[in-house]
Each structure stands twice: as structure tokens, then as C-alpha cells.
Design an enzyme around this catalytic site. Structure first.
Site, PDB file in Angstrom:
ATOM      1  N   GLU A  77       0.851  -1.190   0.000  1.00 24.79           N
ATOM      2  CA  GLU A  77       0.000   0.000   0.000  1.00 24.79           C
ATOM      3  C   GLU A  77       0.888   1.241   0.000  1.00 24.79           C
ATOM      4  O   GLU A  77       2.117   1.130   0.104  1.00 24.79           O
ATOM      5  CB  GLU A  77      -0.931  -0.004   1.228  1.00 24.79           C
ATOM      6  CG  GLU A  77      -1.950  -1.135   1.169  1.00 24.79           C
ATOM      7  CD  GLU A  77      -2.831  -1.228   2.405  1.00 24.79           C
ATOM      8  OE1 GLU A  77      -2.547  -0.544   3.406  1.00 24.79           O
ATOM      9  OE2 GLU A  77      -3.793  -2.008   2.368  1.00 24.79           O
ATOM     10  N   ARG A 127      -0.132   8.431   9.612  1.00 31.17           N
ATOM     11  CA  ARG A 127      -0.027   6.975   9.779  1.00 31.17           C
ATOM     12  C   ARG A 127       0.263   6.287   8.452  1.00 31.17           C
ATOM     13  O   ARG A 127      -0.388   6.552   7.440  1.00 31.17           O
ATOM     14  CB  ARG A 127      -1.346   6.435  10.330  1.00 31.17           C
ATOM     15  CG  ARG A 127      -1.384   4.929  10.441  1.00 31.17           C
ATOM     16  CD  ARG A 127      -2.703   4.484  11.026  1.00 31.17           C
ATOM     17  NE  ARG A 127      -3.795   4.771  10.124  1.00 31.17           N
ATOM     18  CZ  ARG A 127      -4.395   3.864   9.370  1.00 31.17           C
ATOM     19  NH1 ARG A 127      -4.003   2.601   9.401  1.00 31.17           N
ATOM     20  NH2 ARG A 127      -5.404   4.197   8.588  1.00 31.17           N
ATOM     21  N   ARG A 176      -0.608   8.820   2.230  1.00 31.05           N
ATOM     22  CA  ARG A 176      -1.995   9.278   2.153  1.00 31.05           C
ATOM     23  C   ARG A 176      -2.204  10.772   2.215  1.00 31.05           C
ATOM     24  O   ARG A 176      -3.093  11.308   1.566  1.00 31.05           O
ATOM     25  CB  ARG A 176      -2.760   8.701   3.333  1.00 31.05           C
ATOM     26  CG  ARG A 176      -3.369   7.448   2.961  1.00 31.05           C
ATOM     27  CD  ARG A 176      -4.136   6.891   4.071  1.00 31.05           C
ATOM     28  NE  ARG A 176      -4.143   5.475   3.777  1.00 31.05           N
ATOM     29  CZ  ARG A 176      -4.578   4.561   4.584  1.00 31.05           C
ATOM     30  NH1 ARG A 176      -5.025   4.908   5.763  1.00 31.05           N
ATOM     31  NH2 ARG A 176      -4.578   3.314   4.225  1.00 31.05           N
ATOM     32  N   HIS A 207     -10.817   9.434   8.245  1.00 30.68           N
ATOM     33  CA  HIS A 207     -10.583   7.991   8.331  1.00 30.68           C
ATOM     34  C   HIS A 207      -9.959   7.572   9.652  1.00 30.68           C
ATOM     35  O   HIS A 207     -10.340   6.569  10.238  1.00 30.68           O
ATOM     36  CB  HIS A 207      -9.670   7.620   7.169  1.00 30.68           C
ATOM     37  CG  HIS A 207      -9.373   6.166   7.033  1.00 30.68           C
ATOM     38  ND1 HIS A 207     -10.364   5.228   6.800  1.00 30.68           N
ATOM     39  CD2 HIS A 207      -8.204   5.469   7.075  1.00 30.68           C
ATOM     40  CE1 HIS A 207      -9.811   4.029   6.705  1.00 30.68           C
ATOM     41  NE2 HIS A 207      -8.500   4.140   6.885  1.00 30.68           N
ATOM     42  N   HIS A 233      -8.777   9.427   4.294  1.00 32.28           N
ATOM     43  CA  HIS A 233      -8.440   8.388   3.318  1.00 32.28           C
ATOM     44  C   HIS A 233      -8.733   8.958   1.935  1.00 32.28           C
ATOM     45  O   HIS A 233      -9.811   9.509   1.710  1.00 32.28           O
ATOM     46  CB  HIS A 233      -9.266   7.120   3.560  1.00 32.28           C
ATOM     47  CG  HIS A 233      -8.701   5.926   2.858  1.00 32.28           C
ATOM     48  ND1 HIS A 233      -8.736   5.786   1.496  1.00 32.28           N
ATOM     49  CD2 HIS A 233      -8.055   4.834   3.329  1.00 32.28           C
ATOM     50  CE1 HIS A 233      -8.144   4.650   1.160  1.00 32.28           C
ATOM     51  NE2 HIS A 233      -7.712   4.052   2.256  1.00 32.28           N
TER      52      HIS A 233
HETATM   53  P1  FAD Z   1     -12.559  -0.144  17.309  1.00 33.17           P
HETATM   54  O1  FAD Z   1     -12.318  -1.357  16.514  1.00 33.17           O
HETATM   55  O2  FAD Z   1     -13.196   0.993  16.608  1.00 33.17           O
HETATM   56  O3  FAD Z   1     -13.457  -0.523  18.562  1.00 33.17           O
HETATM   57  C1  FAD Z   1     -13.976   0.497  19.376  1.00 33.17           C
HETATM   58  C2  FAD Z   1     -14.861  -0.128  20.434  1.00 33.17           C
HETATM   59  O4  FAD Z   1     -15.106   0.824  21.451  1.00 33.17           O
HETATM   60  C3  FAD Z   1     -16.219  -0.571  19.951  1.00 33.17           C
HETATM   61  O5  FAD Z   1     -16.522  -1.821  20.538  1.00 33.17           O
HETATM   62  C4  FAD Z   1     -17.180   0.467  20.518  1.00 33.17           C
HETATM   63  O6  FAD Z   1     -18.475  -0.014  20.780  1.00 33.17           O
HETATM   64  C5  FAD Z   1     -16.468   0.802  21.803  1.00 33.17           C
HETATM   65  N1  FAD Z   1     -16.823   2.097  22.357  1.00 33.17           N
HETATM   66  C6  FAD Z   1     -16.571   3.336  21.863  1.00 33.17           C
HETATM   67  N2  FAD Z   1     -17.037   4.275  22.705  1.00 33.17           N
HETATM   68  C7  FAD Z   1     -17.594   3.621  23.754  1.00 33.17           C
HETATM   69  C8  FAD Z   1     -18.254   4.027  24.930  1.00 33.17           C
HETATM   70  N3  FAD Z   1     -18.465   5.315  25.229  1.00 33.17           N
HETATM   71  N4  FAD Z   1     -18.709   3.067  25.776  1.00 33.17           N
HETATM   72  C9  FAD Z   1     -18.556   1.752  25.494  1.00 33.17           C
HETATM   73  N5  FAD Z   1     -17.931   1.318  24.399  1.00 33.17           N
HETATM   74  C10 FAD Z   1     -17.457   2.240  23.536  1.00 33.17           C
HETATM   75  N6  FAD Z   1      -6.237  -0.143   9.793  1.00 33.17           N
HETATM   76  C11 FAD Z   1      -5.305  -1.002   9.349  1.00 33.17           C
HETATM   77  O7  FAD Z   1      -4.266  -1.208  10.011  1.00 33.17           O
HETATM   78  N7  FAD Z   1      -5.503  -1.681   8.179  1.00 33.17           N
HETATM   79  C12 FAD Z   1      -6.607  -1.508   7.407  1.00 33.17           C
HETATM   80  O8  FAD Z   1      -6.744  -2.149   6.374  1.00 33.17           O
HETATM   81  C13 FAD Z   1      -7.581  -0.590   7.835  1.00 33.17           C
HETATM   82  N8  FAD Z   1      -8.686  -0.353   7.083  1.00 33.17           N
HETATM   83  C14 FAD Z   1      -9.661   0.456   7.585  1.00 33.17           C
HETATM   84  C15 FAD Z   1     -10.845   0.603   6.864  1.00 33.17           C
HETATM   85  C16 FAD Z   1     -11.885   1.357   7.375  1.00 33.17           C
HETATM   86  C17 FAD Z   1     -13.148   1.525   6.582  1.00 33.17           C
HETATM   87  C18 FAD Z   1     -11.743   1.973   8.643  1.00 33.17           C
HETATM   88  C19 FAD Z   1     -12.860   2.773   9.230  1.00 33.17           C
HETATM   89  C20 FAD Z   1     -10.560   1.854   9.349  1.00 33.17           C
HETATM   90  C21 FAD Z   1      -9.515   1.092   8.832  1.00 33.17           C
HETATM   91  N9  FAD Z   1      -8.321   0.935   9.537  1.00 33.17           N
HETATM   92  C22 FAD Z   1      -7.369   0.070   9.066  1.00 33.17           C
HETATM   93  C23 FAD Z   1      -8.161   1.508  10.873  1.00 33.17           C
HETATM   94  C24 FAD Z   1      -8.436   0.425  11.924  1.00 33.17           C
HETATM   95  O9  FAD Z   1      -9.507  -0.367  11.500  1.00 33.17           O
HETATM   96  C25 FAD Z   1      -8.773   1.036  13.270  1.00 33.17           C
HETATM   97  O10 FAD Z   1      -7.843   2.004  13.616  1.00 33.17           O
HETATM   98  C26 FAD Z   1      -8.756  -0.047  14.347  1.00 33.17           C
HETATM   99  O11 FAD Z   1      -9.561  -1.120  13.968  1.00 33.17           O
HETATM  100  C27 FAD Z   1      -9.220   0.514  15.666  1.00 33.17           C
HETATM  101  O12 FAD Z   1      -9.360  -0.547  16.575  1.00 33.17           O
HETATM  102  P2  FAD Z   1      -9.741  -0.241  18.078  1.00 33.17           P
HETATM  103  O13 FAD Z   1      -9.760  -1.540  18.773  1.00 33.17           O
HETATM  104  O14 FAD Z   1      -8.878   0.832  18.582  1.00 33.17           O
HETATM  105  O15 FAD Z   1     -11.214   0.397  17.989  1.00 33.17           O
HETATM  106  C1  SIN Z   2      -7.167   0.631   3.230  1.00 35.98           C
HETATM  107  O1  SIN Z   2      -7.475  -0.538   3.060  1.00 35.98           O
HETATM  108  O2  SIN Z   2      -6.900   1.427   2.341  1.00 35.98           O
HETATM  109  C2  SIN Z   2      -7.132   1.128   4.619  1.00 35.98           C
HETATM  110  C3  SIN Z   2      -5.850   0.775   5.201  1.00 35.98           C
HETATM  111  C4  SIN Z   2      -5.636   1.574   6.440  1.00 35.98           C
HETATM  112  O3  SIN Z   2      -6.408   2.443   6.775  1.00 35.98           O
HETATM  113  O4  SIN Z   2      -4.613   1.308   7.075  1.00 35.98           O
END
Ligand code: FAD
Ligand code: SIN
Length: 524
Positions: free
Chosen positions: A113, A384, A288, A349, A241
Site C-alpha cells: 500500500e 499513519r 496518504r 478515516h 483516506h
Molecule cells: P474499534 O475497533 O473501533 O473498537 C472500538 C470499540 O469501542 C467498539 O466496541 C465500541 O463499541 C467501543 N466504544 C466506543 N465508545 C464507547 C463508549 N463510550 N462506551 C462503550 N464502548 C465504547 N487499519 C489497518 O491497520 N488496516 C486496514 O486495512 C484498515 N482499514 C480500515 C478501513 C476502514 C473503513 C476503517 C474505518 C478503518 C480502517 N483501519 C485500518 C483503521 C483500523 O480499523 C482502526 O484504527 C482499528 O480497527 C481501531 O481498533 P480499536 O480496537 O482501537 O477500535
Molecule cells: C485501506 O485498506 O486502504 C485502509 C488501510 C488503512 O487504513 O490502514
């Protein structure tokens, strides 16, 4: 209701669940999520998870790519730790049941990527996050020490502020005793007392009008820690993004993974001209921030609402095989990506900053850890590198777990915590106020605190947000709490932090680009 646990985990994405799985052998764990367990940013991740796997790749190259993407603002110790721990944590995800795609020869099929000098993105088709989320939930559900609570919304963390004894003198003396949590089924705020609390609440995308993030991403954890006087940093670095599908009626915006540009897709203007070479020698695979700004510039110059991503020159069957989710999604909208250009537009994003943590994942608040997108580990610096966030979440959940397991042994619950006090408050029937405030906040952030900023735009954003802040705080004081009210309050807090930190940074750096400090970088 009042409940005691050893570990309270706020969030059920990759950060929360991998932490829960690691600490579960050492005590009772409660994992809460504001909606359903599987509704997380994690589940939406498409591209994959970056890690050094095979030669000619090595740690040095991944470290260099991360530092370059971060515009040299990353903390080198954090970068080294995350990247060198990558392979072990990938192994852990696989042992927990995650399937990553393999090539015919049995090796992992690695993608590339933007900003990566080597092929190092492990993936599962184009829905890697969904696969990781599935595996983690299945694994955690089988653990006798892990309890799940859905529709449990954390309102605030509990600190000395709530015991009535303000015993702290410095911000670093604040201690966390658990959280007040709104049980959406009863409408009551419960008191959860914990010895250790892990904040893993994910991103902030929904403070903007257009975002790839699901609606849960409202910056709750960052706002809670900010209100509790924890240290928040680097909020000016919000990643847009470059390629979300242009479909104005849809929220969240559907992502067209960067892996598609790694596969050969080309960004083009409406007139069919490829434009990325004008902006950077890495063209479509530049980091990005550069690609998103280039698209923004092209759209502003032409007056168009989107640009195109062209993958039609690639083998149609191969495209369908690599990107089945994207192929079917676009087809539903009448776009056959093997024949038609895909209209795309940048969307909010990822937030690089957040709750400041050290190399053990400890926040500035005692016994409060943070991991995943809500944390600021220093890995991302000013921008990032693609697919580094899932890796960061799982590595920091691991180091935090190791530290928490040692710490918890000597801790007792603080039992002097009062129950939530909603005396004098009434049900707020004015949903209109909340809906309209949401719209206003999203507009302010999108119009003045987006991809391109300036001193004047930031000042205007701050003035407008301050008025809304005062109105919402009054509403909060007078009303029985609801999730909607808490979320808008948090969005305002997060918007404020971004604006203030953007105002403080007197340079264009990585994702923070301001007209007052330099011009768009174009190759002449
Ligand atoms: P999340 O997975 O967002 O989980 C958050 C949790 O917190 C949820 O369970 C929610 O219910 C809970 N929560 C929030 N507020 C509260 C509250 N007040 N009370 C109780 N619970 C709460 N990253 C990569 O490395 N590779 C990728 O390919 C990639 N693709 C992406 C594609 C998309 C469309 C998106 C949106 C993001 C992408 N990212 C990617 C970024 C990555 O997915 C996120 O940064 C990562 O998954 C965040 O994980 P997390 O565990 O921190 O939070
Ligand atoms: C993507 O698949 O382009 C998202 C990857 C990322 O947010 O790290």
C-alpha cells in the site's frame, strides 16, 4: 447497579479484545461496547495488517517507511517496538483463529500500500478486519473469565473528582477507579469498579460530515480522558483516506482500499487525465496525506465533486478475486469496476493522536491504559502509514497486558465511590437540539478543520464551537443522560482538541496542512 471486576475493558475492537484475552487468565474481565460487540472500526478494515514477513523485507525498511510517512515526528522507540513485535503478534492473531490469505506455494500473500517500500500487508480478501473481529470474538466468548456487555455506554471514567476528595495536585496524580456506564436496556447509569481500566474506544471519524468510520466512532474515550485531566496529544493529525466511494447519501462512506492502488489502480480526473505524477514521484502510491491533498486540490480546481479511480486495465477475473467486497458493492450501485471508473472522494478515516501512552500502554492517569486508535503511542507521528494501526493495536494491547498483570496483583477496589447522581435532571425531549448540534459540529469541522486549514479557518471554527459547547454543557447538566447527548458532548470536546492543537502547530507537517505555513507541494 454496582459491579466489581479486576479489568474493565471499554471497547470490543482489536485493541480491547486482544487485551482482554491476554489478561483473562489473571482475573475477572468485563468487556463493554456501546452497541454490539462486532460493530467496530476493526470490522471495517479492508486492506490488512502490516508486518515484516519475508526477505527482501526487513525491520529497518518498515521502520524507515513508518518514519517517512510520519514526517519524522514519530517516536523512534515506539516505532521500533511495534515493528519488531509485529511477527509475534501476527502469530498470536493466527493462533486465535484469524485466517490470512496464502498464495499457492503456501506462503502468505502480501499486498503493498501507499508509503510501503515492500510487500508486507497480510490480508483476508478485502475484508481483513471482519475476519480479525470474528476470530477475536469467538476466542473471547470461549473464555470463562471474560464477560461481555453490549449496549453499555461508558459516560465517564471515575477518578478522585467523583469521590469528593480532590487529592491530586498534578495531572499525573489522577487515579482511575472504573467507569460510570449507561445501561441502555435499563436507562440507568451503573457504577463499574475496576482495579485496571483499558480504554479501547477507537476513532473519531463521525465528527466530520464524510467518514469511513462506523457511527460508533465519536471519540468517546479521548473526550472522557480529557475531561478527567489525562494528557491528550497530536490531535491535529487527522487522516483523510484518499479514496472513499462517492455516494453522498451513504454514511459511513464505503472505502475503496488503498491495496487497489497497490494492485495498479490509477487516480484520474473527470477528463481521464492521470494526475498523481504532478504531485509526487511515488504517484498513486505516495503517502496518504499527499494523495488526499492532491485529490482535494484537483477537485477544488475543477469544481468537481469527485475524481476517478481506474482499475479497468487490470485482468477482470483477478480484480474480482482480489476485491470481491468492493466489486459487489460497486455493482449494486451500477458500477462494474472491471469496466467502469470508480468515483472517489477523500473521507475522514483515522486520528493519529489521542490519549498519550508510554511504551507500556499506560496513560497519564494511574491504572488507566489505552490502546488502539484512541491512544497516541508515538508510532504514527504526523501521518499513519497504511495498515500500521491494526498492528499498533495488537502490539500495545500486549505490552499493556503484561504491565497490567503485574500491577493488578497489589491493587484493591476503591469502595468509596458514590453512585451516579442525576438529581434535579429531567428527560430532555428536545431531540431536535441534539440532531441539529450534531450537524453543526460536523459542518464546522469539515468546512474549517479538514484537509487544508488556515489560521482564519481555525479561529472561525473555534468561535463557533465555543458557543455550541456552552449550550451543550448546560443541556448535559439539566438532562438525564442519554447516549446521544453524551456523544455530542464528546464530539464537541474532540473537535475542540483538534482545533486547539492545530492552532498551536505553526508549520505544515504530515496531515496538518495550513495555508499560512507553506503551499501545496507540487513537482513542477
Ligand atoms: P474499534 O475497533 O473501533 O473498537 C472500538 C470499540 O469501542 C467498539 O466496541 C465500541 O463499541 C467501543 N466504544 C466506543 N465508545 C464507547 C463508549 N463510550 N462506551 C462503550 N464502548 C465504547 N487499519 C489497518 O491497520 N488496516 C486496514 O486495512 C484498515 N482499514 C480500515 C478501513 C476502514 C473503513 C476503517 C474505518 C478503518 C480502517 N483501519 C485500518 C483503521 C483500523 O480499523 C482502526 O484504527 C482499528 O480497527 C481501531 O481498533 P480499536 O480496537 O482501537 O477500535
Ligand atoms: C485501506 O485498506 O486502504 C485502509 C488501510 C488503512 O487504513 O490502514
Amino acid at each position: 447497579m454496582r459491579k466489581k471486576v479486576d479489568f474493565l475493558v471499554i471497547g470490543s475492537g482489536i485493541a480491547g479484545l486482544s487485551f482482554a484475552l491476554k489478561v483473562a487468565p489473571y482475573g475477572k474481565v468485563l468487556v463493554i461496547s456501546k452497541t454490539k460487540m462486532a460493530e467496530t472500526n476493526t470490522a471495517y478494515a479492508q486492506g490488512g495488517i502490516a508486518s515484516v514477513m519475508y526477505k527482501p523485507d526487513n525491520f529497518k525498511k518498515h521502520i524507515e517507511d513508518t518514519m517517512i510517512a510520519g514526517d519524522q515526528l514519530s517516536n523512534p522507540d515506539a516505532v521500533k517496538m511495534v515493528i519488531e513485535n509485529g511477527p509475534e503478534q501476527i502469530e498470536q492473531l493466527i493462533n486465535w483463529g484469524t485466517n490470512f490469505d496464502k498464495s499457492e506455494k503456501g506462503k502468505y500473500d502480501l499486498h503493498k500500500e501507499g508509503g510501503h517500500s515492500e510487500y508486507r500487508i497480510l490480508h483476508h480478501l478485502d475484508n481483513t478486519g471482519f475476519e480479525i473481529q470474528r476470530a477475536l470474538i469467538e476466542e473471547a466468548k470461549g473464555h470463562e473469565n471474560i464477560e461481555f456487555a453490549e449496549d453499555f455506554y461508558a459516560v465517564d471514567i471515575i477518578t478522585q473528582h467523583h469521590t469528593g476528595e480532590i487529592t491530586y495536585r498534578w495531572r499525573t496524580d489522577v487515579e482511575c477507579y472504573g467507569a460510570y456506564v449507561l445501561n441502555e436496556k435499563t436507562g440507568k447509569v451503573d457504577t463499574i469498579l475496576s482495579k485496571i481500566t483499558m480504554m479501547a474506544t477507537g476513532g473519531i471519524g463521525n465528527i466530520y460530515q464524510t467518514t469511513t468510520n462506523p457511527t460508533i466512532a465519536t471519540g468517546d474515550g479521548i473526550a472522557m480522558v480529557y475531561r478527567a485531566k489525562g494528557i491528550i496529544e497530536n490531535m491535529e493529525f487527522v487522516q483523510f483516506h484518499p479514496t472513499s466511494l462517492y455516494n453522498p447519501k451513504e454514511r459511513p462512506s464505503f472505502l475503496i482500499t488503498e491495496a487497489m492502488r497497490g494492485y495498479g489502480a490509477i487516480l484520474k480526473c473527470k477528463n481521464g487525465e492521470a494526475f498523481m505524477e504532478k504531485y509526487d514521484e511515488r504517484a498513486n502510491l505516495a503517502p496518504r496525506d499527499i494523495v488526499a491533498r492532491a485529490i482535494d486540490n484537483e477537485m477544488k480546481n475543477s469544481g468537481d465533486d469527485f475524481v476517478y479511480l481506474d482499475v479497468t486495465h487490470k485482468d477482470a477475473e483477478e480484480t474480482k478475486e482480489h476485491f470481491p467486497t468492493i466489486y459487489h458493492k460497486c455493482l449494486e450501485l451500477g458500477i462494474d469496476i472491471t469496466k467502469d471508473l470508480i468515483p472517489v472522494v477523500p473521507a475522514a478515516h483515522y486520528v493519529c493522536g489521542g490519549i498519550k501512552v508510554d511504551l507500556q500502554g499506560r496513560s497519564s492517569i494511574i491504572h488507566l491504559y489505552a490502546a488502539g486508535e484512541c491512544s497516541s503511542t508515538g508510532l504514527h507521528g504526523a501521518n499513519r502509514l497504511a495498515s500500521n494501526s491494526l498492528l499498533e493495536a495488537v502490539v500495545y494491547a500486549d505490552v499493556a497486558a503484561k504491565d497490567a498483570i503485574e500491577t493488578v496483583k497489589d491493587l484493591k477496589h476503591n469502595t468509596k465511590i458514590p453512585s451516579w447522581n442525576d438529581e434535579g435532571t429531567t428527560h430532555n425531549e428536545e431531540m431536535v437540539l441534539i440532531t441539529q448540534t450534531n450537524k453543526e459540529v460536523e459542518q464546522i469541522l469539515s468546512n474549517y478543520v479538514g484537509i487544508v486549514r488556515s489560521n482564519l479557518r481555525l479561529k472561525r471554527a473555534l468561535d463557533r464551537l465555543e458557543l455550541i459547547y456552552r449550550e451543550t454543557e448546560n443541556l448535559f447538566d439539566d438532562s438525564i443522560v442519554t447516549k446521544e447527548l453524551c456523544e455530542i458532548r464528546n464530539k464537541i470536546n474532540v473537535g475542540y482538541l483538534i482545533i486547539r492543537m492545530a492552532m498551536r502547530r505553526k508549520e505544515s507537517r504530515g496531515l496538518h496542512y495550513t495555508l499560512d505555513h507553506n503551499r501545496l507541494r507540487t513537482k513542477r
